[in-house]
Design a protein around this motif. Structure first.
Motif, PDB file in Angstrom:
ATOM      1  N   GLY A   1       4.325   5.797 -12.236  1.00  0.00           N
ATOM      2  CA  GLY A   1       5.613   6.045 -11.590  1.00  0.00           C
ATOM      3  C   GLY A   1       6.809   5.857 -12.499  1.00  0.00           C
ATOM      4  N   GLY A   2       6.588   5.325 -13.721  1.00  0.00           N
ATOM      5  CA  GLY A   2       7.673   5.189 -14.683  1.00  0.00           C
ATOM      6  C   GLY A   2       8.736   4.188 -14.304  1.00  0.00           C
ATOM      7  N   ALA A   3       8.350   3.138 -13.575  1.00  0.00           N
ATOM      8  CA  ALA A   3       9.355   2.179 -13.110  1.00  0.00           C
ATOM      9  C   ALA A   3       8.721   0.821 -12.842  1.00  0.00           C
ATOM     10  N   ILE A   4       9.593  -0.188 -12.729  1.00  0.00           N
ATOM     11  CA  ILE A   4       9.205  -1.496 -12.215  1.00  0.00           C
ATOM     12  C   ILE A   4       9.724  -1.567 -10.788  1.00  0.00           C
ATOM     13  N   ARG A   5       8.807  -1.701  -9.818  1.00  0.00           N
ATOM     14  CA  ARG A   5       9.180  -1.731  -8.405  1.00  0.00           C
ATOM     15  C   ARG A   5       9.336  -3.183  -7.935  1.00  0.00           C
ATOM     16  N   ARG A   6      10.232  -3.369  -6.981  1.00  0.00           N
ATOM     17  CA  ARG A   6      10.458  -4.706  -6.420  1.00  0.00           C
ATOM     18  C   ARG A   6      10.077  -4.722  -4.940  1.00  0.00           C
ATOM     19  N   PHE A   7       9.315  -5.766  -4.555  1.00  0.00           N
ATOM     20  CA  PHE A   7       8.926  -5.978  -3.163  1.00  0.00           C
ATOM     21  C   PHE A   7       9.265  -7.413  -2.792  1.00  0.00           C
ATOM     22  N   ASN A   8       9.649  -7.654  -1.544  1.00  0.00           N
ATOM     23  CA  ASN A   8       9.962  -9.028  -1.149  1.00  0.00           C
ATOM     24  C   ASN A   8       8.696  -9.810  -0.830  1.00  0.00           C
TER      25      ASN A   8
ATOM     26  N   GLY B   1       4.025   2.846 -23.269  1.00  0.00           N
ATOM     27  CA  GLY B   1       3.108   3.686 -24.019  1.00  0.00           C
ATOM     28  C   GLY B   1       3.645   5.051 -24.339  1.00  0.00           C
ATOM     29  N   GLY B   2       4.486   5.613 -23.479  1.00  0.00           N
ATOM     30  CA  GLY B   2       5.008   6.956 -23.704  1.00  0.00           C
ATOM     31  C   GLY B   2       5.839   7.070 -24.953  1.00  0.00           C
ATOM     32  N   THR B   3       6.439   5.951 -25.398  1.00  0.00           N
ATOM     33  CA  THR B   3       7.244   5.962 -26.624  1.00  0.00           C
ATOM     34  C   THR B   3       6.650   5.066 -27.706  1.00  0.00           C
ATOM     35  N   HIS B   4       5.435   4.548 -27.472  1.00  0.00           N
ATOM     36  CA  HIS B   4       4.733   3.716 -28.465  1.00  0.00           C
ATOM     37  C   HIS B   4       5.598   2.533 -28.897  1.00  0.00           C
ATOM     38  N   SER B   5       6.248   1.894 -27.924  1.00  0.00           N
ATOM     39  CA  SER B   5       7.211   0.846 -28.242  1.00  0.00           C
ATOM     40  C   SER B   5       7.147  -0.269 -27.215  1.00  0.00           C
TER      41      SER B   5
ATOM     42  N   GLY C   1      13.061   4.709 -15.848  1.00  0.00           N
ATOM     43  CA  GLY C   1      13.091   5.348 -17.169  1.00  0.00           C
ATOM     44  C   GLY C   1      11.960   4.941 -18.075  1.00  0.00           C
ATOM     45  N   LEU C   2      10.878   4.385 -17.508  1.00  0.00           N
ATOM     46  CA  LEU C   2       9.728   3.984 -18.307  1.00  0.00           C
ATOM     47  C   LEU C   2       8.679   5.089 -18.332  1.00  0.00           C
ATOM     48  N   SER C   3       7.736   4.968 -19.245  1.00  0.00           N
ATOM     49  CA  SER C   3       6.645   5.923 -19.350  1.00  0.00           C
ATOM     50  C   SER C   3       5.389   5.182 -19.771  1.00  0.00           C
ATOM     51  N   GLN C   4       4.394   5.116 -18.898  1.00  0.00           N
ATOM     52  CA  GLN C   4       3.148   4.391 -19.156  1.00  0.00           C
ATOM     53  C   GLN C   4       3.443   2.921 -19.454  1.00  0.00           C
ATOM     54  N   SER C   5       4.089   2.274 -18.495  1.00  0.00           N
ATOM     55  CA  SER C   5       4.480   0.869 -18.680  1.00  0.00           C
ATOM     56  C   SER C   5       3.289  -0.054 -18.422  1.00  0.00           C
TER      57      SER C   5
ATOM     58  N   SER D   1       0.819  -1.211   0.000  1.00  0.00           N
ATOM     59  CA  SER D   1       0.000   0.000   0.000  1.00  0.00           C
ATOM     60  C   SER D   1       0.854   1.262   0.000  1.00  0.00           C
ATOM     61  N   ASN D   2       2.108   1.116  -0.462  1.00  0.00           N
ATOM     62  CA  ASN D   2       2.971   2.298  -0.548  1.00  0.00           C
ATOM     63  C   ASN D   2       3.933   2.155  -1.711  1.00  0.00           C
ATOM     64  N   ASN D   3       4.597   3.243  -2.064  1.00  0.00           N
ATOM     65  CA  ASN D   3       5.615   3.274  -3.122  1.00  0.00           C
ATOM     66  C   ASN D   3       5.057   2.941  -4.500  1.00  0.00           C
ATOM     67  N   LEU D   4       3.750   3.103  -4.683  1.00  0.00           N
ATOM     68  CA  LEU D   4       3.127   2.877  -5.978  1.00  0.00           C
ATOM     69  C   LEU D   4       2.270   4.088  -6.343  1.00  0.00           C
ATOM     70  N   ALA D   5       2.344   4.488  -7.630  1.00  0.00           N
ATOM     71  CA  ALA D   5       1.551   5.623  -8.101  1.00  0.00           C
ATOM     72  C   ALA D   5       0.421   5.203  -9.018  1.00  0.00           C
ATOM     73  N   GLY D   6       0.499   4.004  -9.581  1.00  0.00           N
ATOM     74  CA  GLY D   6      -0.538   3.506 -10.491  1.00  0.00           C
ATOM     75  C   GLY D   6      -0.135   2.167 -11.063  1.00  0.00           C
ATOM     76  N   PRO D   7      -0.205   1.113 -10.245  1.00  0.00           N
ATOM     77  CA  PRO D   7       0.278  -0.210 -10.688  1.00  0.00           C
ATOM     78  C   PRO D   7      -0.603  -0.828 -11.761  1.00  0.00           C
TER      79      PRO D   7
END
Length: 432
Positions: A206-213, A245-249, A225-229, A182-188
């Motif tokens: 959040g433009g990233a892949i987050r890691r949780f144990n 999605g941010g780079t259509h790739s 360095g991601l955008s709309q992943s 319930s933290n460190n996420l902006a839109g999973p």
């Protein structure tokens, strides 16, 4: 030999597919609630794009291939439907399920049912059978804007909530276990467990892949360095594909999270907004089945051959190879039972598709129909035996015997064809 067989049958089959090539499929959400929408198909290098599906799409969300029926399912946000298509041609077949409150992510669960997330409505996770029948609302509570799901090694279900900025946990019976993250996420969006039990979360906003144990403790960023992943899958070599999605790739990373390249470049095939990425290995035309269980031989070397047995439940093959020594024994060498030149070997290993890859074993030290002295099998093996089936009455054996430093190939066929019809019947996919 009985001991060898029982020991090997306890091994889990964990081998990967046997290198038959693959394609990359991408769901293109286009302008989100407005078209154009499409399912694109690329080759394994991310090249040669083709439009695979456009018919009956309404803001497509996810792609699930059902290999044993040669069909593919696509969830559609706007229509509340899951549509079914031919997995080879992309041709529309029918509506698999409907009346879903904005379906998003789908996955086939541990028991073989299709789990479907709902963005709106009561947000409960739905389960469907292979015919599209609703089995139940599996979870006892809902998740708002659910858009990612996976299971841990104990079978607990996890669901990502985009607007809730959290990951919820449910037990094996679908009972709410509270928020796992319930933290460190902006839109999973997508979530998945890696091999060491950590949960990876694609954070769209959040433009990233987050890691949780495994306890839900935040460990840091895996990829930045991601955008709309949105949309993730792994290649057979372990590299990770992520829709951006941010780079259509679609971007490619090593298993350690190091950027490699944009395997699908910006706008390739008209790509606008990737929201599902699926790697599909090329289906083989023939699948090993129990109808192959028989005596096989090479007609040019009669008097020797193979007894082949496939075990579909554990996807293992066992082979007894009856042959002769590499040279004829001297004329004065005799045997009490049988012929002095007789030799037999066994082999066992996993199979996938049309190919079995096995280890050759040598058993020695026994006496006819006697428990003493005990026979001994060297479980380290003495080489490899590979059998690739071209059909129900044709196969090619490739062998390499380590102790002798020899290798070769043997074309084989059945000694009799009584079981060919059974094999052909078992090779047919069930109706969708």
């Amino acid at each position: 030999m009985k001991l060898l067989f029982s020991v090997l049958c306890t091994l889990l089959w964990a081998s990967s597919a046997l290198g038959q090539g693959y394609d990359i499929y991408v769901s293109d959400a286009g302008n989100f609630s407005q078209p154009p929408w499409q399912i694109l198909k690329f080759d394994g290098n991310g090249e040669n794009p083709e439009v695979f599906i456009t018919e009956n799409l309404a803001w497509p969300q996810d792609i699930v291939f059902v290999e044993n029926t040669n069909t593919v399912l696509v969830s559609n946000f706007n229509s509340g439907k899951i549509e079914r298509y031919n997995a080879t041609t992309g041709a529309f077949i029918d509506t698999f399920a409907f009346g879903i409150a904005a379906p998003t992510r789908m996955k086939i669960g541990p028991e073989g049912l299709l789990y479907v997330l709902q963005w709106s409505g009561n947000g409960r996770v739905l389960r469907f059978d292979r015919f599209g029948g609703l089995v139940d609302a599996f979870t006892n509570t809902g998740v708002s804007q659910g858009i990612g799901l996976d299971w841990d090694s104990e079978g607990n279900l996890y669901v990502a909530s985009y607007n809730g900025q959290l990951v919820a946990k449910y037990d094996l019976n679908g009972l709410d276990q509270g928020n796992f993250i319930s933290n460190n996420l902006a839109g999973p969006t997508n979530i998945w467990f890696d091999d060491n039990g950590d949960l990876l979360v694609s954070d769209y906003n959040g433009g990233a892949i987050r890691r949780f144990n495994s306890q839900g403790v935040y460990l840091g960023n895996f990829i930045t360095g991601l955008s709309q992943s949105e949309g993730v899958d792994y290649l057979p070599n372990g590299n990770l594909l992520i829709g951006n999605g941010g780079t259509h790739s679609v971007k490619m990373y090593t298993p350690a999270g190091t950027y490699v390249n944009d395997i699908i470049p910006s706008g390739a095939g008209g790509l606008i907004q990737p929201n599902a990425v699926v790697v599909r290995e090329h289906p083989v035309e023939f699948e090993i089945n129990a109808g192959l269980n028989d005596a096989w031989f090479d007609p040019t070397t009669t008097g020797q051959g193979f007894l082949i047995t496939a075990f579909p439940d554990i996807r293992q093959m066992f082979v007894a190879w009856f042959t002769y020594d590499t040279e004829r024994p001297p004329e004065d060498v005799t045997a009490i039972l049988g012929e002095p030149g007789h030799r037999w070997l066994t082999a066992q290993g996993p199979y996938d598709g049309d190919t079995a890859e096995m280890t050759i074993f040598v058993t020695s030290g026994g006496v006819f129909d006697s428990a003493q002295p005990p026979a001994v099998t060297d479980l380290d093996g003495d080489g490899t035996l590979t059998i690739k089936f071209a059909g129900c009455n044709e196969a090619l054996v490739s062998y390499e015997i380590t102790s002798l430093g020899i290798s070769g190939v043997i074309p084989i066929q059945r000694i009799v064809e009584d079981n060919v019809a059974l094999c052909e019947a078992l090779n047919l996919p069930p109706p969708p």
